[in-house]
Each structure stands twice: as structure tokens, then as C-alpha cells.
Design an enzyme around this catalytic site. Sequence first.
Site, short mmCIF file in Angstrom:
data_model
loop_
_atom_site.label_atom_id
_atom_site.label_comp_id
_atom_site.label_asym_id
_atom_site.label_seq_id
_atom_site.Cartn_x
_atom_site.Cartn_y
_atom_site.Cartn_z
N GLU A 238 0.88 -1.17 0.00
CA GLU A 238 0.00 0.00 0.00
C GLU A 238 0.92 1.22 0.00
O GLU A 238 1.80 1.32 0.86
CB GLU A 238 -0.88 0.00 1.26
N ARG B 202 4.95 -12.43 9.83
CA ARG B 202 5.68 -11.22 9.51
C ARG B 202 7.06 -11.26 10.14
O ARG B 202 7.28 -11.88 11.17
CB ARG B 202 5.07 -9.92 10.02
N LYS C 274 4.37 0.86 8.98
CA LYS C 274 4.49 2.16 8.31
C LYS C 274 3.81 3.25 9.13
O LYS C 274 4.29 4.37 9.18
CB LYS C 274 3.85 2.08 6.92
P1 ATP Z 1 2.67 -1.97 7.64
O1 ATP Z 1 1.82 -2.20 8.85
O2 ATP Z 1 4.09 -1.90 7.93
O3 ATP Z 1 2.18 -0.83 6.82
P2 ATP Z 1 1.37 -3.64 5.82
O4 ATP Z 1 1.18 -5.11 5.83
O5 ATP Z 1 0.17 -2.80 6.04
O6 ATP Z 1 2.51 -3.30 6.81
P3 ATP Z 1 1.63 -3.44 3.02
O7 ATP Z 1 2.11 -2.31 2.20
O8 ATP Z 1 0.18 -3.75 2.98
O9 ATP Z 1 2.07 -3.16 4.51
O10 ATP Z 1 2.49 -4.73 2.74
C1 ATP Z 1 2.88 -5.20 1.48
C2 ATP Z 1 3.24 -6.65 1.61
O11 ATP Z 1 4.33 -6.81 2.50
C3 ATP Z 1 2.09 -7.47 2.16
O12 ATP Z 1 2.01 -8.69 1.47
C4 ATP Z 1 2.47 -7.68 3.60
O13 ATP Z 1 1.92 -8.86 4.09
C5 ATP Z 1 4.01 -7.72 3.52
N1 ATP Z 1 4.59 -7.29 4.78
C6 ATP Z 1 4.34 -6.16 5.46
N2 ATP Z 1 5.02 -6.12 6.62
C7 ATP Z 1 5.74 -7.26 6.67
C8 ATP Z 1 6.65 -7.82 7.63
N3 ATP Z 1 6.95 -7.19 8.76
N4 ATP Z 1 7.20 -9.01 7.35
C9 ATP Z 1 6.91 -9.66 6.20
N5 ATP Z 1 6.06 -9.19 5.27
C10 ATP Z 1 5.49 -8.01 5.49
MG MG Z 2 -1.50 -2.62 4.86
#
Ligand code: ATP
Ligand code: MG
Length: 562
Positions: A35, A262, A272
Site C-alpha cells: 500500500e 511477519r 508504516k
Molecule cells: P505496515 O503495517 O508496515 O504498513 P502492511 O502489511 O500494512 O505493513 P503493506 O504495504 O500492505 O504493509 O504490505 C505489502 C506486503 O508486504 C504485504 O504482502 C504484507 O503482508 C508484507 N509485509 C508487510 N510487513 C511485513 C513484515 N513485517 N514481514 C513480512 N512481510 C510483510
Molecule cells: Mg496494509
Amino acid sequence: MAEEKKSLNFIEQIIEDDLKAGLDPTKLRFRFPPEPNGYLHIGHASSICLNFGLGQEYKAPVNLRFDDTNPAKEEQEYVDAIKEDIQWLGFKWAEELYSSDYFQQLFDWAILLIEKGKAYVDDQTSAQIAEQKGTPTQDGVNSPFRDRSVEENLALFKKMKNGDFEEGSHVLRAKISMTAKNMLMRDPIIYRVLKKSHHRTGNDWNIYPMYDWTHGESDYIEKVSHSICTLEFKHHRELYDWFLDQVYDKKDLRPKQREFARRNLSYTVMSKRKLLQLVEDGLVNGWDDPRMPTISGLRRRGYTPKSIRDFSETAGIAKRDNVTDIALLEFHIKNELNKTAPRVMAVLNPVKLVITNYPKNKEEILFAENNPEDENAGTREIPFSREIYIEREDFREQANKKFFRLKLDKEVRLKNAYIIKANSVVKDDNGEITEIHCTYDEDSKSGSGSEASKRKVKGTIHWVSIKHAVNAEVRLYDRLFTDEAPDSHKDKDFKEFINPDSLQIINNSFVEPSLKTAEIGDRFQFQRLGYFNVDLDSTSDGLVFNRIVPLRDSWAKMEHKK
Ligand code: ATP
Ligand code: MG
């Protein structure tokens, strides 16, 4: 010799099983779906390495899909940064795609859902909807709007789309069941009214689709075979499948959602949203602050793409949540730079040392190996003269036997140079040492082959010739948080655990003159100190270095003392 097959991780195992069960290998397709609401972090790097790694392993395309359904938080700046980071890590996506490209298709499918009697417009507030949701042990209650006619629903949904309703006044919900065991199946929201301009579709839309509705359908449109996400989406899988069932045509490939844990890293936070708070509250100097666990922060700090890929590979992927020790990341960069980084001498906290028996106007050029770990690295010239800087910590007037550095009446070797002996000190009014007076053994020059050069003395210290030294600013970083898991405390905000000493700036450091030509991003081993790189704040008249990682882990020592 037969190539040894590495053991498969559980995601690879799932793919192997699917192939065995008849899945056409040319149908394999993966995606990385960020995202664009912030910069990528080291956790994303694991997901990137996993997805793009699978692409390489199975020669399958991997798409970059921006999951951009929430215009309130998404920006073009983040899109650009995400692309830069993935490329820097060394990966190429097959196609750059956006969920927002599917807004029309998603809308059309929502109409289909309404026509099938599987979606309805709800006029209640989100608070009312939440109230009716029930609990895991208590059934939910049907919305009074649940049994609207198809015609009424179609008319209302179109009004939502046309902007006739205010934000929060109407939602479109899937009609599944308010008594489902899985709370996510209790008539989830598919669309909400949002009168926000989108970074790609501008003001075209007054309604935006929710994550669950968007994600699976986007996978389906893109023919993604394995949609790999993190564990928190496990409960969403049932909904993912339900949504797919509504539009899925049997002749098509059916995407599969599978989950892995994760990546969490000790002594930092990895969301983020939280990283954005650090940036907005000015607790760090932007997303690429070298203390941040972001990919851009690590890059600026001096981490290499390979060290991050190696870290992701060794840390592996897991089925259960766990915390990876940040020391593992540090291990990988040290391991790589030990082989590749040229050695140089730098004095961070200088004190003047005068070699009283060295001729006043004499200068000589000494030679030093650039990297003992790399026989092709060659040698460089280092000027030597009567007055040099050494580290203040490398001298003591008196010290016990374990102090292998310079002390009064004792000898030490100056790296790549001579053996010296300390004779006296000069102090200022505060008692602080301003000069150390030594004598040198002229015959002891390193590498000269003389008997004296082979003489063993206990310690070797680094130095720079004062006349030739280049002044530099050095930024020493420590962990950003003092707590191993700063966001695990229920009663405390993670920001309370910020390490007040995470950045130490030293302005009066000196480096050897060979570094005059160093360029932004160049990495070095400052001998006996650690690995450093040239920060982008450097200018033609001032070098700035970041400490990537110390040679020895001072943190471990501190922990030990406690
Ligand atoms: P954040 O809370 O850091 O914003 P998110 O999952 O909302 O994390 P996204 O941009 O939606 O962030 O993530 C893109 C991809 O990366 C998704 O498939 C998510 O599952 C993966 N991802 C995000 N954070 C992690 C992590 N800490 N370890 C492994 N994969 C991750
Ligand atoms: Mg997300």
C-alpha cells in the site's frame, strides 16, 4: 558433482504440491502488493525476497501491485520510493499494476453481487453497525436494511457512487451471515463513501472498495496463482474465497491465499503507521534516517542490497510469529564488508602525539594493504610525520596489564608504521592531556624486514598524520529504541522507548588523506573502529561519514554489564 537441493520452505512446499496435483508450471504467478502509504521497511524486504525469489526459482512473473484503495493515506511520493527500493534490492517486476486500475471492474462486480441478492446498502452509522456485529461467542444482529430489494439497493449504490451521500452515511455490505463463526464473515463492508482525491484517479470516485473486496479480485484479474500475505490475514482467507466464489469462472486459474509470519526485528518497530509517527514527530530526520528500519534508511546507513537479501534468506520464513535478532542483520553486513571494504585509518576522538626524535620537517610515505581479505585489493600510500593524531582512548598515563594500547614508558606499534614509546604528557589547566610526547624506534618500520620491525609489541593503534589529515564529521548510530520490543507494551506508547543516545555526531574527527576522493555511498573499514560510509550530506569541503556497524558489538557488552 550433483547439485545439493536446499530444503524447501513451507510456501515452496505448497507450490510443489500444487504442481504435483497438476498445476501447469507456466501458470505460476506472484505479486508484491504494497500500500503506498509509507516507505518500505526490512519486513517488506522479506516479503519482496520471498515473492521475487519464488519468481526466480520457478521462472514465473512477479508483479508489483500497488494496493491503493485508501486515498486518505496514499501518495505518489510513496509509490516512487517503493519502486526505487525494490529495484535497489535487485529485483525486477514483470508489470507495474494498481488496484485503482480495477475500480470500474470492482464496481461492476459489486453491481453483480447486488443483483444476485448478495449485497445491500446499509444506511446505519459505523457505530451502529459495530454494535450489531456481536462477539465471537455471541451472534450478530441483522441490519434493518438487510432485506432491501435489489432495485432499491442498485439505486442507492449508484447514488453513493455519484456523490449524493455524505461520508459515513452509507456503505455497501456483503450479505453473508450475521451468525458466522468468523467475525469477518458477518456482512463485511465492501464499499464506503470517501470524498477524497485519489493520487491516480483524481476525483473520479466518491466510493472506494475495501481491502478484502479488492485484494482477492485483483489477484484474480492478474491471474496470480499464489497470493502470499502475512499471518494476520489468515482469518481473511475465508472471505477471500467467498468473494472469489461470486465472480470466479471455472475455466480460469483460481488464486490461492497463503500466509507466513511477519518479520519482526528486535529493538525497532515495523509498521508504516508507526514509522510515519517517528517522521512526523521529528524523532528521526525523515524516512531515510540511517536509524530507521526502512530500506531507504538502511541504504543511507550503508547496508548493501546483498546483505539485506542474505539476511532475509537466513532468517527464513516461519508459520508462527517470532522476533528476529537485529544482530543477524548486522552480522550479514559485517560479513560482506569484511571481504569488500577497503581499510583506512580514521581518528574519531583525537589527541595530539609528538614523536620528539623524528626530524621536524621530515615526511615519508608508508604503504598499507587495502584489504588483507582480498589479495587483489592492492596497497595505498599513507603519509607519516612527526605529529600525528591518535584516539584519546588509546592512551593512558597508567593502566594495568590488560590495557594493550599506549601508556607511559611502554611501547606500542603505530599501524603500518613504527614502534613508539610514550615518555611524557602535556596537560591544560583542567588537567586534560593536550599532547603526548613519544620517541620512535627508527629501525622498526613495518614491512622493512629489519630485526626491529619484527619485534613483537603487545598493541597496535591507528593514527593519522596531522599535517595530512582530512577533517570529517562522523555520525555514530545506536539502536533507535532501548527496548527489545517497543510496541509490545500495552500501557505504554512505543515512543516512550526511544533511545536518547541513538545519534552521536562527532565534528572533529580526522581521516587519512586517501579519503579526500571518497564519493557518496563509498564504504570503508575504519580500522579498529567499524564500517562506515560516506553520507549524502557530504560536500566538496566536508566529508560526513555514517557508522554502518561497529567491528565489535558494543551493545552486547553493555547488556552484559547490567
Ligand atoms: P505496515 O503495517 O508496515 O504498513 P502492511 O502489511 O500494512 O505493513 P503493506 O504495504 O500492505 O504493509 O504490505 C505489502 C506486503 O508486504 C504485504 O504482502 C504484507 O503482508 C508484507 N509485509 C508487510 N510487513 C511485513 C513484515 N513485517 N514481514 C513480512 N512481510 C510483510
Ligand atoms: Mg496494509
